[in-house]
Design an enzyme around this catalytic site. Structure first.
Site, mmCIF file in Angstrom:
data_model
loop_
_atom_site.group_PDB
_atom_site.id
_atom_site.type_symbol
_atom_site.label_atom_id
_atom_site.label_comp_id
_atom_site.label_asym_id
_atom_site.label_seq_id
_atom_site.Cartn_x
_atom_site.Cartn_y
_atom_site.Cartn_z
ATOM 1 N N GLU A 21 -2.388 -20.193 14.029
ATOM 2 C CA GLU A 21 -3.321 -20.764 15.007
ATOM 3 C C GLU A 21 -3.931 -22.073 14.511
ATOM 4 O O GLU A 21 -4.324 -22.918 15.306
ATOM 5 C CB GLU A 21 -4.454 -19.778 15.311
ATOM 6 C CG GLU A 21 -4.035 -18.592 16.134
ATOM 7 C CD GLU A 21 -5.218 -17.714 16.465
ATOM 8 O OE1 GLU A 21 -5.551 -17.617 17.655
ATOM 9 O OE2 GLU A 21 -5.806 -17.122 15.527
ATOM 10 N N TYR A 53 -23.903 -34.381 33.997
ATOM 11 C CA TYR A 53 -22.857 -33.363 33.856
ATOM 12 C C TYR A 53 -21.701 -33.857 33.002
ATOM 13 O O TYR A 53 -21.174 -33.105 32.181
ATOM 14 C CB TYR A 53 -22.299 -32.934 35.217
ATOM 15 C CG TYR A 53 -23.313 -32.642 36.292
ATOM 16 C CD1 TYR A 53 -24.605 -32.216 35.994
ATOM 17 C CD2 TYR A 53 -22.986 -32.785 37.625
ATOM 18 C CE1 TYR A 53 -25.534 -31.939 36.997
ATOM 19 C CE2 TYR A 53 -23.897 -32.515 38.628
ATOM 20 C CZ TYR A 53 -25.164 -32.090 38.310
ATOM 21 O OH TYR A 53 -26.067 -31.824 39.296
ATOM 22 N N GLU A 73 -16.963 -17.210 19.197
ATOM 23 C CA GLU A 73 -18.400 -16.980 19.098
ATOM 24 C C GLU A 73 -19.083 -18.167 18.422
ATOM 25 O O GLU A 73 -20.143 -18.623 18.853
ATOM 26 C CB GLU A 73 -18.689 -15.697 18.293
ATOM 27 C CG GLU A 73 -18.252 -14.415 18.964
ATOM 28 C CD GLU A 73 -16.805 -14.001 18.696
ATOM 29 O OE1 GLU A 73 -16.483 -12.842 18.951
ATOM 30 O OE2 GLU A 73 -15.994 -14.854 18.232
ATOM 31 N N LYS A 99 -10.438 -17.509 25.959
ATOM 32 C CA LYS A 99 -9.223 -17.978 25.298
ATOM 33 C C LYS A 99 -8.063 -17.365 26.085
ATOM 34 O O LYS A 99 -7.774 -16.178 25.944
ATOM 35 C CB LYS A 99 -9.236 -17.525 23.833
ATOM 36 C CG LYS A 99 -8.234 -18.194 22.943
ATOM 37 C CD LYS A 99 -8.493 -17.773 21.493
ATOM 38 C CE LYS A 99 -7.502 -18.388 20.554
ATOM 39 N NZ LYS A 99 -7.721 -17.959 19.161
#
Length: 126
Positions: A21, A53, A73, A99
């Site tokens: 990853e 924004y 997290e 994810k």
């Protein structure tokens, strides 16, 4: 309570705990609900009376892409820290990070964090 809502913000980044990853770019999908008093902007119709924004989206993506965190997290906490630090008028934030397609049996996996300014200030000493 007033809120700015950003849904489906795609952030392509290095994310994950496994060696494979750390070698690839993966997408994250962010949803943000940012509680902020919007009364002034609703009356004035002026950009400077609200949160930008585009700037929020840019900051959220940039902080994750720069950090290349292992955990979603931690990615969420980095975004929270950045937004609370940058925009003093934010009262609270709900952030969901998904994810997609990382688990074959699931469309996406994800987390949701809810934080208010008081909890942010208590942790940072601001």
């Amino acid at each position: 309570m007033d809120a700015i809502i950003i849904e489906g913000l795609k952030v392509d980044t290095v994310i994950g705990c496994f060696n494979w990853e750390r070698q690839i770019i993966q997408p994250l999908m962010l949803d943000l609900t940012i509680h902020n008093d919007l009364a002034r902007a609703a009356t004035s119709d002026e950009l400077e009376d609200t949160l930008n924004y585009a700037q929020i989206c840019e900051l959220a993506a940039q902080v994750i892409q720069t950090a290349q965190p292992k955990l979603i997290e931690h990615a969420a906490q980095l975004v929270l820290n950045c937004l609370f630090s940058t925009f003093p008028s934010i009262e609270s934030i709900n952030i969901t990070i998904r994810k997609p397609a990382i688990i074959a049996q699931a469309h996406a996996v994800g987390i949701r964090l809810e934080r208010n300014r008081n909890s942010f200030c208590a942790r940072t000493g601001e």
